[in-house]
Design an enzyme around this catalytic site. Structure first.
Site, short mmCIF file in Angstrom:
data_model
loop_
_atom_site.label_atom_id
_atom_site.label_comp_id
_atom_site.label_asym_id
_atom_site.label_seq_id
_atom_site.Cartn_x
_atom_site.Cartn_y
_atom_site.Cartn_z
N PHE A 83 0.68 -1.00 -0.04
CA PHE A 83 -0.03 0.06 -0.09
C PHE A 83 0.92 1.37 -0.12
O PHE A 83 1.88 1.50 0.81
CB PHE A 83 -0.79 0.14 1.27
CG PHE A 83 -1.72 -1.19 1.40
CD1 PHE A 83 -3.26 -1.14 0.95
CD2 PHE A 83 -1.64 -2.21 2.15
CE1 PHE A 83 -4.03 -2.02 1.16
CE2 PHE A 83 -2.52 -3.26 2.40
CZ PHE A 83 -3.67 -3.23 1.64
N ASP A 84 0.39 2.24 -0.69
CA ASP A 84 0.83 3.69 -0.47
C ASP A 84 0.25 3.88 0.77
O ASP A 84 -0.78 3.41 1.10
CB ASP A 84 0.59 4.48 -1.81
CG ASP A 84 0.95 6.00 -1.45
OD1 ASP A 84 2.09 6.27 -1.05
OD2 ASP A 84 0.31 6.86 -1.55
N LEU A 85 0.73 4.90 1.33
CA LEU A 85 -0.03 5.49 2.68
C LEU A 85 -0.74 6.78 2.72
O LEU A 85 -2.08 6.57 2.49
CB LEU A 85 1.14 5.87 3.68
CG LEU A 85 0.80 6.27 5.21
CD1 LEU A 85 0.28 4.80 5.74
CD2 LEU A 85 1.75 6.43 6.02
#
Length: 221
Positions: free
Chosen positions: A8-10
């Site tokens: 995941f990107d944050l």
């Protein structure tokens, strides 16, 4: 299950940090470039490496000082703004219990990535966290995703990258992994479609079907 690993990107993907980002940017821009930029200018470049953004706004001469000012403001006000998007905690908990390995791949510096994960109690789900500086180049270069896969002992064919910007999708494609965009991105689904995501999440729970889990909690057959 189709995917054994989900990265995941944050910001803008798991955590709603847009208000914090805008506040920190506008504070910095008013200090170094007063009355020159508006919020729309900041929104147009979300997801890019921070120094590249500051170089665009303030020039090479001021970029490092602007980055420092931005980060000071961002850290000082972090907990006042940041929260997880709806469904994030429940979805990550489910994926974790089902044995799916998860990690974060973010163009942010590690200190604020870890602050966000801890604030929202998400760090316990992550088997790896790759941040700015851990790989030679930031996203959209595939190196950060490749490093995360190495840390998680993941195979490209069974790895999914989830993100809210073109940088996430481009990096995923370059790394040879599947890519999912999130419709709650400030760009929206339409803004991400030109980068050809394999999937588009309209809510976090959409991940269940994508990875091969039934909505009721039984593994899909």
């Amino acid at each position: 299950m189709k995917y054994q690993t989900v990265l995941f990107d944050l910001d803008g993907t798991l955590l709603d940090t847009t208000s914090l980002i805008i506040a920190s940017f506008m504070y910095t821009l008013e200090k170094y470039c007063p009355n020159q930029y508006e919020e729309k200018d900041v929104l147009a470049c979300l997801g890019e490496p921070l120094r590249d953004q500051m170089k665009r706004f303030g020039g090479e001469e001021q970029a490092d000082a602007m980055v420092s000012t931005y980060r000071e403001h961002n850290i000082a006000h972090h907990d006042d703004y940041v929260k997880a998007f709806p469904g994030v905690t429940q979805t990550l908990d489910r994926l974790f219990r089902e044995g799916i390995k998860m990690g974060v791949v973010s163009n942010k510096q590690r200190v604020t990535v870890e602050m966000g994960l801890e604030l929202c109690n998400l760090q316990k789900y992550m088997s790896g966290v790759v941040c700015f500086g851990d790989a030679p180049k930031p996203k959209p270069d595939p190196g950060m995703i490749q490093l995360a896969m190495e840390e998680l002992q993941a195979e490209a064919a069974s790895t999914l990258m989830v993100g809210d910007s073109r940088f996430d999708l481009l990096a995923a494609k370059a790394a040879g992994v599947s890519a999912a965009g999130v419709a709650w991105s400030h760009q929206g689904a339409e803004g991400l479609q030109p980068y050809h995501p394999d999937y588009m999440l309209h809510q976090m729970e959409d991940l269940y079907n994508i990875v091969g889990l039934s909505p009721l909690g039984r593994e899909a057959t």
